[in-house]
Write an enzyme that holds these catalytic residues in place. Structure first.
Site, PDB file in Angstrom:
ATOM      1  N   LYS A   1       2.476   2.317  19.936  1.00 17.77           N
ATOM      2  CA  LYS A   1       2.749   1.767  18.599  1.00 17.77           C
ATOM      3  C   LYS A   1       4.258   1.644  18.481  1.00 17.77           C
ATOM      4  O   LYS A   1       4.941   2.605  18.095  1.00 17.77           O
ATOM      5  CB  LYS A   1       2.157   2.678  17.519  1.00 17.77           C
ATOM      6  CG  LYS A   1       2.190   2.075  16.120  1.00 17.77           C
ATOM      7  CD  LYS A   1       1.357   2.914  15.150  1.00 17.77           C
ATOM      8  CE  LYS A   1       1.552   2.498  13.698  1.00 17.77           C
ATOM      9  NZ  LYS A   1       0.859   1.274  13.318  1.00 17.77           N
TER      10      LYS A   1
HETATM   11  N1  PPE Z   1      -4.097  -2.079  15.321  1.00 17.29           N
HETATM   12  C1  PPE Z   1      -2.833  -2.326  14.934  1.00 17.29           C
HETATM   13  C2  PPE Z   1      -2.101  -3.433  15.577  1.00 17.29           C
HETATM   14  C3  PPE Z   1      -2.263  -1.548  13.930  1.00 17.29           C
HETATM   15  O1  PPE Z   1      -1.022  -1.801  13.547  1.00 17.29           O
HETATM   16  C4  PPE Z   1      -2.996  -0.525  13.319  1.00 17.29           C
HETATM   17  C5  PPE Z   1      -2.395   0.302  12.227  1.00 17.29           C
HETATM   18  C6  PPE Z   1      -4.315  -0.288  13.765  1.00 17.29           C
HETATM   19  C7  PPE Z   1      -4.821  -1.073  14.779  1.00 17.29           C
HETATM   20  C8  PPE Z   1      -5.148   0.826  13.207  1.00 17.29           C
HETATM   21  O2  PPE Z   1      -4.658   2.069  13.659  1.00 17.29           O
HETATM   22  P1  PPE Z   1      -4.811   3.411  12.797  1.00 17.29           P
HETATM   23  O3  PPE Z   1      -3.933   3.264  11.609  1.00 17.29           O
HETATM   24  O4  PPE Z   1      -4.372   4.489  13.710  1.00 17.29           O
HETATM   25  O5  PPE Z   1      -6.251   3.520  12.421  1.00 17.29           O
HETATM   26  N2  PPE Z   1      -1.620  -0.478  11.351  1.00 17.29           N
HETATM   27  C9  PPE Z   1      -0.768   0.029  10.315  1.00 17.29           C
HETATM   28  C10 PPE Z   1      -0.408  -1.212   9.533  1.00 17.29           C
HETATM   29  C11 PPE Z   1       0.382  -1.004   8.333  1.00 17.29           C
HETATM   30  C12 PPE Z   1       1.630  -1.781   8.332  1.00 17.29           C
HETATM   31  O6  PPE Z   1       1.678  -2.850   7.683  1.00 17.29           O
HETATM   32  O7  PPE Z   1       2.590  -1.310   8.966  1.00 17.29           O
HETATM   33  C13 PPE Z   1      -1.475   1.073   9.467  1.00 17.29           C
HETATM   34  O8  PPE Z   1      -2.657   0.926   9.182  1.00 17.29           O
HETATM   35  O9  PPE Z   1      -0.809   2.015   9.058  1.00 17.29           O
END
Ligand code: PPE
Length: 314
Positions: free
Chosen positions: A159
């Site tokens: 990330k």
């Molecule tokens: N894929 C991506 C590309 C991604 O950025 C997120 C989180 C997820 C999957 C889901 O991962 P998790 O949060 O661990 O379940 N994306 C963040 C986006 C917020 C933002 O705008 O920055 C989040 O959900 O916090």
């Protein structure tokens, strides 16, 4: 607009929100050299509690290791404690916590390893990500013309800030065309994920989600839903999903820290199921929201209740 809070944690010290500034020549600003997390603290019946804190911190350290930032100067326990501390001192009952580690000021250039690593943790209030109606009515999305970051280009498992340039192309395009979010396909043409969410598909009461390796972030909410599905007795398969499965799914939903469990009601203007939140989505969503609200037993041990607040409430 973001609402400022009082304090931000920087390399072990609390500083004022307005003092959390970086030099314009900081490496991360020019080259995307930053790893970060997004974590929710929920206002539960037992006080504010952070959702799956150790898992988020671990993913941040994994992201850092992939980019040869092996030593952040703090242990995972230190960072987890600092997250709790920041959420507590800012006195918010629910918030979004953003730990970030990046290469700071020193050398400018692609050669990055000599730049110092800075670690910050901020938190602020954050409501429903995809709009207040989204959780109930579902959202309208498109398949993006942009391909998700491909293997051997940028690691999807990390990330890192740079990956979000790809996400921004996906989301900007979707919004320009009047959709709430976009779904990207991977380099082989299979379904990958949204710009900031993992995706799940349901057909004939089987749940499917793209496996790691199809350019998806290993979402903590994704993992939570996989565990919940098994607990609730739904069969779930991690397998490659062809694009056209989206259109003929009975139900579709996104997961993410920000998005939580958000139903998708149409893809490319094709109605999914009955065009509203489907029953399995609703079941999983209600379990998820009940656990994170502290209304149902935290049977998986997902919540870290903030210590100061917990004792204050006792
Ligand atoms: N894929 C991506 C590309 C991604 O950025 C997120 C989180 C997820 C999957 C889901 O991962 P998790 O949060 O661990 O379940 N994306 C963040 C986006 C917020 C933002 O705008 O920055 C989040 O959900 O916090």
């Amino acid at each position: 607009m973001i609402q400022p809070t009082a304090k931000i944690w920087h390399n072990g010290e609390l500083i004022n929100w307005d003092d959390a500034k970086v030099h314009v020549l900081s490496h991360a600003l020019h080259y995307g050299t930053s790893v970060f997390e997004g974590i929710r603290c929920y206002d539960t019946r037992n006080g504010p509690a952070i959702f799956r804190l150790p898992e988020h911190v671990r993913r941040m350290f994994d992201s850092a290791k992939i980019y040869r930032m092996a030593d952040l100067g703090f242990s995972q326990d230190d960072v987890a404690e600092a997250c709790k501390h920041v959420a507590t001192v800012n006195g918010l009952s629910s918030c979004y916590i953003r730990p970030i580690a990046f290469r700071g000021y020193g050398d400018v250039g692609v050669r990055s390893l000599r730049n110092p690593i800075e670690v910050y943790i901020a938190c602020w209030e954050w409501g429903r990500y995809l709009g207040p109606e989204a959780l109930e009515n579902g959202i309208s999305v498109c398949v993006s013309s942009w391909t998700r970051i491909a293997p051997n280009t940028l690691p999807a498992i990390a990330k890192v800030a740079a990956n979000y340039m790809n996400s921004q192309l996906i989301l900007m395009e979707a919004e320009m065309h009047g959709y709430t979010e976009g779904i990207a396909l991977d380099a082989a043409g299979y379904v990958s994920e949204g710009s900031g969410e993992n995706i799940f598909l349901i057909r004939d009461e089987v749940i499917y989600t793209p496996p790691l390796g199809t350019s998806v972030l290993p979402g903590i909410t994704r993992d939570s839903v996989i565990r919940l599905a098994s607990h609730l007795g739904y069969p779930l398969k991690e397998q490659a999903i062809p694009r056209e499965w989206l259109y003929i799914a009975d139900e579709l939903f996104f997961t993410g820290t920000a998005a939580e469990v958000t139903p998708i009601r149409e893809v490319d203007k094709i109605e999914i199921g009955r065009g509203s939140r489907g029953p399995i989505t609703e079941h999983i969503q209600s379990e998820f929201l009940a656990i994170t609200a502290g209304e149902k037993e935290d049977r998986f041990g997902w919540l870290s209740v903030l210590p100061a607040r917990a004792s204050a409430a006792a």
